[in-house]
Design a protein around this motif. Sequence first.
Motif, mmCIF file in Angstrom:
data_model
loop_
_atom_site.group_PDB
_atom_site.id
_atom_site.type_symbol
_atom_site.label_atom_id
_atom_site.label_comp_id
_atom_site.label_asym_id
_atom_site.label_seq_id
_atom_site.Cartn_x
_atom_site.Cartn_y
_atom_site.Cartn_z
ATOM 1 N N PHE A 270 0.497 -1.503 0.144
ATOM 2 C CA PHE A 270 -0.079 0.088 -0.320
ATOM 3 C C PHE A 270 1.047 0.944 0.018
ATOM 4 O O PHE A 270 0.537 2.468 -0.309
ATOM 5 C CB PHE A 270 -1.042 0.079 0.918
ATOM 6 N N LEU A 271 1.543 1.450 0.522
ATOM 7 C CA LEU A 271 2.635 2.590 1.276
ATOM 8 C C LEU A 271 4.279 2.382 0.375
ATOM 9 O O LEU A 271 5.161 3.848 0.436
ATOM 10 C CB LEU A 271 2.831 2.348 2.228
ATOM 11 N N GLY A 272 3.848 2.427 -1.264
ATOM 12 C CA GLY A 272 5.320 2.523 -1.909
ATOM 13 C C GLY A 272 6.385 1.691 -1.725
ATOM 14 O O GLY A 272 7.181 1.860 -2.513
ATOM 15 N N SER A 273 6.610 1.044 -1.649
ATOM 16 C CA SER A 273 7.181 -0.013 -0.989
ATOM 17 C C SER A 273 8.849 0.281 -0.718
ATOM 18 O O SER A 273 8.545 1.822 -0.151
ATOM 19 C CB SER A 273 7.393 -0.962 -2.389
ATOM 20 N N TRP A 274 9.059 0.249 -1.464
ATOM 21 C CA TRP A 274 11.396 1.080 -1.505
ATOM 22 C C TRP A 274 11.014 2.684 -2.291
ATOM 23 O O TRP A 274 12.108 3.302 -1.925
ATOM 24 C CB TRP A 274 12.291 -0.010 -1.822
ATOM 25 N N ASN A 275 10.293 3.839 -2.310
ATOM 26 C CA ASN A 275 9.604 4.340 -3.012
ATOM 27 C C ASN A 275 9.949 5.420 -2.475
ATOM 28 O O ASN A 275 9.180 5.044 -1.025
ATOM 29 C CB ASN A 275 8.615 4.092 -4.444
ATOM 30 N N THR A 276 10.502 6.591 -2.463
ATOM 31 C CA THR A 276 10.529 7.467 -1.862
ATOM 32 C C THR A 276 9.653 8.594 -1.253
ATOM 33 O O THR A 276 8.655 7.933 -2.625
ATOM 34 C CB THR A 276 11.636 8.544 -2.233
ATOM 35 N N PRO A 277 8.610 9.667 -0.735
ATOM 36 C CA PRO A 277 7.398 9.864 -0.323
ATOM 37 C C PRO A 277 7.560 11.364 -0.791
ATOM 38 O O PRO A 277 6.931 11.756 -1.160
ATOM 39 C CB PRO A 277 7.482 9.688 1.209
ATOM 40 N N LEU A 278 8.484 11.400 -0.985
ATOM 41 C CA LEU A 278 9.054 12.895 -1.521
ATOM 42 C C LEU A 278 8.639 12.514 -3.400
ATOM 43 O O LEU A 278 9.918 12.398 -3.823
ATOM 44 C CB LEU A 278 10.438 13.276 -1.517
ATOM 45 N N PRO A 279 7.605 13.863 -3.667
ATOM 46 C CA PRO A 279 7.722 14.115 -4.767
ATOM 47 C C PRO A 279 8.490 15.036 -5.426
ATOM 48 O O PRO A 279 9.011 15.980 -5.259
ATOM 49 C CB PRO A 279 6.178 14.552 -5.450
ATOM 50 N N ASN A 280 8.789 14.777 -6.875
ATOM 51 C CA ASN A 280 9.854 16.556 -7.650
ATOM 52 C C ASN A 280 8.005 17.211 -7.849
ATOM 53 O O ASN A 280 7.345 16.829 -7.721
ATOM 54 C CB ASN A 280 9.593 15.790 -9.353
ATOM 55 N N ILE A 281 8.949 18.455 -7.486
ATOM 56 C CA ILE A 281 7.890 19.905 -7.232
ATOM 57 C C ILE A 281 8.820 20.158 -8.429
ATOM 58 O O ILE A 281 9.963 20.959 -7.706
ATOM 59 C CB ILE A 281 7.752 20.280 -5.829
ATOM 60 N N GLY A 282 8.557 20.938 -9.636
ATOM 61 C CA GLY A 282 9.001 21.757 -10.747
ATOM 62 C C GLY A 282 10.556 21.299 -10.430
ATOM 63 O O GLY A 282 11.222 20.304 -10.903
ATOM 64 N N SER A 283 11.131 22.513 -9.997
ATOM 65 C CA SER A 283 13.376 22.238 -10.266
ATOM 66 C C SER A 283 13.581 21.300 -8.905
ATOM 67 O O SER A 283 14.855 21.122 -9.028
ATOM 68 C CB SER A 283 13.664 23.569 -10.879
ATOM 69 N N MET A 284 12.262 21.326 -8.327
ATOM 70 C CA MET A 284 12.512 20.408 -6.821
ATOM 71 C C MET A 284 12.695 19.445 -6.957
ATOM 72 O O MET A 284 11.581 18.459 -6.670
ATOM 73 C CB MET A 284 11.930 21.036 -5.263
#
Lengths: 360, 165
Positions: A270-284
């Motif tokens: 359910f919670l994305g396994s080993w994927n990061t919780p932080l999304p790409n935001i624009g240039s960040m």
Amino acid sequence: MSTFFFFLPFLLLYTVWAVYAERKVSAFIQDRTGPMETGKYGMLQTVADLLKLLMKEDIVPTASDRWYFKAAPVLIFTAVFAGFAVVPLTLGWAGSGTEVGVFYLMAIISLDVVGILMAGWSANSKYTLLGAFRSVAQMISYEVPLASCIVCVVIICQSLDLQAISYQQGIFSTSPNYLFGIKAWGISTNELGGFLTWNILRAPVLIPVFLIFFICALAESNRAPFDLPEAEAELVGGFHTEYSGFRWAMVMLSEYGMMLLLSFLMSILFLGSWNTPLPNIGSMKLALWTSGTAGSVASFFWGAFWLIGKSLLLIIVMMWVRWTYPRLRVDQLMSLCWKYLTPAAILLFFLSALWRLWMI
Amino acid sequence: MSVAQVLFYGLAALVLLGALAILFSKNIIRAAFLLIGVLVGIAAIYALSGAMFLAVAQLMVYVGGILVLLIFGVMLTHSSKEATLRGGSHNIWLGGFLGISLFLGMVYTLLKQPFETKLPTENIWQSTAQMAWLLASDYLLVFELLGVLLLLALVGAAFVVRKNI
């Protein structure tokens, strides 16, 4: 092999700290300080307890079935530990990498049940036998909604392979992901990644599924509010009443191991396994920064960090629930499972199938 | 011998020893617990042959379902001290004759069987999807009928247990 070299030491270390955390969490919830004397902030308390347990005599009751009594904790721990074989830890480390990973984990729970029955029966005591009966009845009952929840995720992901399910939930996904799974809006989240591509947001029908799964996971690992098998006032210590010393430590180890295994499973499904919780935001490019490029050492450490972090967080939530809710009665336990969770899980099963047909 | 062969013979030995131990065990619950060795051994042999789904289904259905049911049934009807089987042998000649003739018949059939030693080398680790596809196409009717049969058994069991519905 990697399971042996990573998960076995990790499980031991985790259990030592989880017992300490459990005592501290319970203490803070009850407005106490918890263990304070051994080491700074009582940090060595569990180590001291462990040393004491190892020194203790290994008592086998005279009337017990000697060999079965001795073998049962080994069987329980083997069953739980075997479950870790299929847990994918990072992008490049898929564990055993079998294509029936989730299904295999369900079978592991069944093996655990046999071990508990063996422990309860062989001690030849009323308390252990009743404790084992309760424990097994509870685990088998809650396996039904648990399995239905897993099937919901499998329908959405179209795979039994835990690593394949992990890949779909992040920026490494090869299939298109849309915001909240709604294709009509046309907002692709493949580039964004982060928590937006986790299964619970990729297909929001899985949010109630996650809740049911969490409740069932508490019941499967025999934790409060479902800790009837160990109801101290009624059954002394449940199915492991007669165990002492190292064998008791093994039973406790597998209990905490089961919690960890189910938390890993929850994070993966359910919670994305080993994927990061932080999304790409624009240039960040937060998701890219916190994932590392595929195959690099950085990706390895980030993946392990996120998966283990999510699992440990879920374990803290389990402890929080344990010290917040009172224990259920047997009839409440059964009616919760058969009258509420199972029908809800079956309904969600149909909804997930419809979601898969129409939305993806 | 290759590693796979060593594993195969080890597992086969586990299954056989488990089966013999069950045969000679006097205590019915011990016999039920010894069944784990047999069932897990067979599941491991399936896994060794690349039939992962079958292996896990074997564990799931036999260990998780039937074995637990068996142990529960025995435990609820006997106490642990009384759960010994009655000793003694009856009908030795008839039993021996039937057993040996069945065994010989089985050996005969096995020897007549032309075993293909050729293994499917392609996609051996991706058999689950193929199997699912077959179940949902060629064997759909059988699959559905089995489902109905199981449902009937479930309803029937509930009907027998409940005295007044």
